[in-house]
Design a protein around this motif. Structure first.
Motif, PDB file in Angstrom:
ATOM      1  N   ARG A   1       9.266  -8.666   9.114  1.00 21.34           N
ATOM      2  CA  ARG A   1       7.982  -8.719   9.967  1.00 21.34           C
ATOM      3  C   ARG A   1       7.026  -8.050   9.222  1.00 21.34           C
ATOM      4  NH1 ARG A   1      11.597  -5.982  13.989  1.00 21.34           N
ATOM      5  NH2 ARG A   1      12.253  -7.518  15.068  1.00 21.34           N
ATOM      6  N   TRP A   2       6.998  -7.034   8.390  1.00 18.41           N
ATOM      7  CA  TRP A   2       5.844  -6.270   7.558  1.00 18.41           C
ATOM      8  C   TRP A   2       5.279  -7.434   6.407  1.00 18.41           C
ATOM      9  CZ3 TRP A   2       8.009  -1.000   6.149  1.00 18.41           C
ATOM     10  CH2 TRP A   2       7.937  -0.018   6.928  1.00 18.41           C
ATOM     11  N   GLN A   3       6.283  -8.278   5.956  1.00 26.74           N
ATOM     12  CA  GLN A   3       5.925  -9.125   4.903  1.00 26.74           C
ATOM     13  C   GLN A   3       5.068 -10.340   5.551  1.00 26.74           C
ATOM     14  OE1 GLN A   3       8.496 -10.073   1.588  1.00 26.74           O
ATOM     15  NE2 GLN A   3       8.408 -12.220   2.380  1.00 26.74           N
ATOM     16  N   ALA A   4       5.510 -10.849   6.844  1.00 29.60           N
ATOM     17  CA  ALA A   4       4.724 -11.792   7.669  1.00 29.60           C
ATOM     18  C   ALA A   4       3.382 -11.110   7.973  1.00 29.60           C
ATOM     19  CB  ALA A   4       5.459 -12.210   8.762  1.00 29.60           C
ATOM     20  N   GLY A   5       3.341  -9.978   8.371  1.00 26.05           N
ATOM     21  CA  GLY A   5       2.068  -9.315   8.846  1.00 26.05           C
ATOM     22  C   GLY A   5       1.065  -9.171   7.657  1.00 26.05           C
ATOM     23  N   LEU A   6       1.456  -9.426   6.378  1.00 26.37           N
ATOM     24  CA  LEU A   6       0.702  -9.106   5.219  1.00 26.37           C
ATOM     25  C   LEU A   6       0.304 -10.274   4.540  1.00 26.37           C
ATOM     26  CD1 LEU A   6       2.187  -5.673   3.681  1.00 26.37           C
ATOM     27  CD2 LEU A   6      -0.159  -5.951   4.973  1.00 26.37           C
TER      28      LEU A   6
ATOM     29  N   PRO B   1       7.538  11.404   7.482  1.00 28.01           N
ATOM     30  CA  PRO B   1       8.241  10.254   7.937  1.00 28.01           C
ATOM     31  C   PRO B   1       7.263   9.659   8.948  1.00 28.01           C
ATOM     32  CG  PRO B   1      10.033  12.104   7.499  1.00 28.01           C
ATOM     33  CD  PRO B   1       8.668  12.638   7.308  1.00 28.01           C
ATOM     34  N   GLN B   2       7.278   8.511   8.995  1.00 28.03           N
ATOM     35  CA  GLN B   2       6.197   7.875   9.872  1.00 28.03           C
ATOM     36  C   GLN B   2       6.980   6.768  10.645  1.00 28.03           C
ATOM     37  OE1 GLN B   2       2.625   8.198   9.468  1.00 28.03           O
ATOM     38  NE2 GLN B   2       3.414   9.908   8.457  1.00 28.03           N
ATOM     39  N   ASP B   3       6.698   6.605  12.013  1.00 28.75           N
ATOM     40  CA  ASP B   3       7.415   5.362  12.655  1.00 28.75           C
ATOM     41  C   ASP B   3       6.720   4.046  12.058  1.00 28.75           C
ATOM     42  OD1 ASP B   3       4.808   4.971  13.745  1.00 28.75           O
ATOM     43  OD2 ASP B   3       5.296   5.945  15.588  1.00 28.75           O
ATOM     44  N   GLN B   4       7.431   3.135  12.598  1.00 27.92           N
ATOM     45  CA  GLN B   4       7.281   1.757  11.924  1.00 27.92           C
ATOM     46  C   GLN B   4       5.730   1.205  12.186  1.00 27.92           C
ATOM     47  OE1 GLN B   4      10.169  -0.293  14.446  1.00 27.92           O
ATOM     48  NE2 GLN B   4       8.805  -1.092  15.934  1.00 27.92           N
ATOM     49  N   ASP B   5       4.986   1.598  13.274  1.00 28.02           N
ATOM     50  CA  ASP B   5       3.640   1.209  13.607  1.00 28.02           C
ATOM     51  C   ASP B   5       2.795   2.092  12.426  1.00 28.02           C
ATOM     52  OD1 ASP B   5       4.387  -0.656  15.406  1.00 28.02           O
ATOM     53  OD2 ASP B   5       4.184   0.865  17.057  1.00 28.02           O
ATOM     54  N   ALA B   6       3.025   3.510  12.483  1.00 28.48           N
ATOM     55  CA  ALA B   6       2.164   4.221  11.420  1.00 28.48           C
ATOM     56  C   ALA B   6       2.559   3.709   9.927  1.00 28.48           C
ATOM     57  CB  ALA B   6       2.552   5.783  11.658  1.00 28.48           C
ATOM     58  N   ALA B   7       3.660   3.465   9.473  1.00 24.43           N
ATOM     59  CA  ALA B   7       4.152   3.106   8.389  1.00 24.43           C
ATOM     60  C   ALA B   7       3.361   1.581   7.977  1.00 24.43           C
ATOM     61  CB  ALA B   7       5.666   2.877   8.253  1.00 24.43           C
ATOM     62  N   PHE B   8       3.333   0.691   9.013  1.00 18.61           N
ATOM     63  CA  PHE B   8       2.766  -0.340   8.659  1.00 18.61           C
ATOM     64  C   PHE B   8       1.190  -0.527   8.364  1.00 18.61           C
ATOM     65  CE2 PHE B   8       0.692  -4.298   9.906  1.00 18.61           C
ATOM     66  CZ  PHE B   8       0.933  -5.302   9.003  1.00 18.61           C
TER      67      PHE B   8
ATOM     68  N   LEU C   1       0.915   0.783   4.926  1.00 18.01           N
ATOM     69  CA  LEU C   1       1.202  -0.209   3.841  1.00 18.01           C
ATOM     70  C   LEU C   1       0.150  -1.198   3.912  1.00 18.01           C
ATOM     71  CD1 LEU C   1       3.313  -1.937   2.426  1.00 18.01           C
ATOM     72  CD2 LEU C   1       4.122  -2.641   4.742  1.00 18.01           C
ATOM     73  N   SER C   2      -0.774  -1.557   4.997  1.00 19.21           N
ATOM     74  CA  SER C   2      -1.765  -2.429   4.956  1.00 19.21           C
ATOM     75  C   SER C   2      -2.838  -2.056   3.905  1.00 19.21           C
ATOM     76  CB  SER C   2      -2.271  -2.759   6.528  1.00 19.21           C
ATOM     77  OG  SER C   2      -1.315  -3.331   7.312  1.00 19.21           O
ATOM     78  N   GLU C   3      -2.995  -0.429   4.208  1.00 21.72           N
ATOM     79  CA  GLU C   3      -3.854   0.039   3.345  1.00 21.72           C
ATOM     80  C   GLU C   3      -3.718  -0.032   1.985  1.00 21.72           C
ATOM     81  OE1 GLU C   3      -4.380   3.793   4.724  1.00 21.72           O
ATOM     82  OE2 GLU C   3      -5.176   3.561   6.499  1.00 21.72           O
ATOM     83  N   ALA C   4      -2.233   0.373   1.516  1.00 19.48           N
ATOM     84  CA  ALA C   4      -1.808  -0.142   0.190  1.00 19.48           C
ATOM     85  C   ALA C   4      -1.937  -1.420  -0.252  1.00 19.48           C
ATOM     86  CB  ALA C   4      -0.453   0.475   0.235  1.00 19.48           C
ATOM     87  N   ALA C   5      -1.806  -2.425   0.541  1.00 18.11           N
ATOM     88  CA  ALA C   5      -1.834  -3.686   0.147  1.00 18.11           C
ATOM     89  C   ALA C   5      -3.429  -4.095  -0.323  1.00 18.11           C
ATOM     90  CB  ALA C   5      -1.374  -4.559   1.345  1.00 18.11           C
ATOM     91  N   GLN C   6      -4.531  -3.452   0.560  1.00 21.89           N
ATOM     92  CA  GLN C   6      -5.560  -3.730   0.279  1.00 21.89           C
ATOM     93  C   GLN C   6      -6.037  -3.171  -1.150  1.00 21.89           C
ATOM     94  OE1 GLN C   6      -7.923  -5.317   2.047  1.00 21.89           O
ATOM     95  NE2 GLN C   6      -6.336  -6.015   3.310  1.00 21.89           N
ATOM     96  N   GLN C   7      -5.539  -2.131  -1.306  1.00 18.74           N
ATOM     97  CA  GLN C   7      -5.844  -1.404  -2.713  1.00 18.74           C
ATOM     98  C   GLN C   7      -5.206  -2.165  -3.710  1.00 18.74           C
ATOM     99  OE1 GLN C   7      -4.837   2.644  -2.966  1.00 18.74           O
ATOM    100  NE2 GLN C   7      -5.485   2.915  -0.992  1.00 18.74           N
TER     101      GLN C   7
END
Length: 386
Positions: A71-76, A232-239, A242-248
């Motif tokens: 799901r994360w991969q699809a969202g990114l 530790p983050q729940d799945q929504d906070a982690a995403f 992750l989105s911010e990391a992908a932008q960087q």
């Protein structure tokens, strides 16, 4: 499991030099209706001898992780810029149907296995590596690597790392000291030296204070994990993270307009801007990050768009301060103009930075064939010297 009370939370793993997220560890949590959040130690038992119920729960966690990565991969947009690790007992890895289950997870959820890392303790693999031979070859073919967890808590021989697809060791949190005089300091230094000589990266667990971070940086540890960075983050906070990391991490696409505001690229033709954009990478850098270390010229040049940097003669001695520079400027230009000078200075961010980075060799080729760019570069250097 029937009541849906188990969840996976995700704790970021960061690069110590700049606090950039490079991975997550998936952590199992029982959201108990009356007792609150329970940690694995309270319900899973020993990782070395997990019972049938524990093994079933771990298999559930693996399936949940596979679905989440998909799901994360699809969202990114089809890429996952970080790895995700989870503790995996040898009893699960060596099960007859494990590889088949892993392949099914990958195909059904549309992710590549090289995004996965499995963490095992030293005790789990020290005496049982022969049983893992077939499995690790199959994992290696799929790009999965192993991390040795809680490293340094036991005897810590690394001879088994040579015949397993180990990519990193995790320093046990008991070794994360806060002062160079702590007894564990020399032991950590030895572990890091040995691990690096074998081509292994090092992750420090339990980083909770800035003094611990400072010592680990001084010792040369690459990565860290702990409450000082993130809980530790729940799945929504982690995403979101992750989105911010992908932008960087994502390189700039052919968007020449993003380069226009920067003074260095002023007046260039659209075709030239597009070509430069292809070679540039956009970065967000937090404050107090060491961009250029004394004696390490590196292979990139940085174009500072926002923020300010400080230059020191010695990164370990703030009394040897030279100057502060504001955007727009070029960081590391002396590696081009005078390669020897850069070895005498250290560049550290004062405020959060926004910058573009480009390989030095590419930038030199642009300077040679683009007179406007070369002129702008000389102009910025002249401003620096005043």
């Amino acid at each position: 499991m029937e009541r849906g009370e188990f969840q996976l939370h995700y704790q970021p793993i960061v690069e110590l030099e700049n606090s950039r997220i490079v991975g997550f560890e998936a952590l199992l949590r029982w959201m108990h209706p009356s007792r609150g959040v329970l940690l694995p130690a309270e319900f899973l038992g020993s990782p070395d001898r997990p019972g049938p119920d524990s093994l079933a729960l771990i298999r559930w966690a693996l399936r949940e992780l596979g679905q989440r990565i998909g799901r994360w991969q699809a969202g990114l947009g089809g890429t996952l810029p970080v790895t995700v690790s989870m503790n995996m007992p040898v009893a699960v890895l060596t099960a007859a149907d494990f590889i088949r289950e892993l392949d099914t997870l990958s195909s059904e959820n549309g992710f590549e296995c090289h995004s996965l890392r499995f963490e095992l303790t030293e005790d789990q693999i020290r005496d049982r590596d022969a049983a893992l031979t077939t499995t690790w070859r199959q994992l290696q073919e799929r790009g999965v690597r192993l991390i040795i967890d809680n490293f340094g808590a036991g005897d810590s021989p690394l001879n088994f790392a040579s015949n397993l697809p180990v990519c990193a060791v995790k320093l046990d949190s008991s070794l994360v000291s806060d002062t160079p005089s702590h007894p564990s300091h020399q032991w950590v230094k030895t572990i890091l030296s040995l691990a690096h000589s074998l081509g292994l990266e090092c992750i420090a667990k339990g980083v909770e204070r800035p003094d611990q971070l400072r010592v680990l940086r001084q010792l040369g540890c690459e990565y860290g994990q702990g409450h000082w960075f993130y809980h530790p983050q729940d799945q929504d906070a982690a995403f979101l993270l992750l989105s911010e990391a992908a932008q960087q991490l994502h390189p700039l696409e052919l968007d020449a307009s993003s380069l226009r505001p920067f003074e260095l690229f002023a007046s260039l033709e659209e075709q030239d801007l597009n070509e430069i954009a292809r070679h540039c990478k956009e970065l967000a850098v937090p404050a107090d990050t060491l961009l250029i270390r004394e004696g390490q010229v590196g292979d990139r040049i940085y174009f500072l768009q926002e923020g300010s940097i400080a230059i020191y003669r010695d990164s370990r001695d703030t009394q040897k301060f030279l100057m502060t520079l504001e955007a727009p400027t070029v960081v590391g230009e002396m590696a081009i103009v005078d390669p020897e000078r850069i070895r005498t200075a250290n560049v550290r961010s004062v405020t959060p930075l926004r910058l573009l980075s480009m390989p030095i060799a590419t930038f030199v080729s642009f300077l040679r064939r683009l007179p406007l760019l070369a002129g702008n570069f000389r102009h910025l250097l002249a401003q620096r010297s005043r």
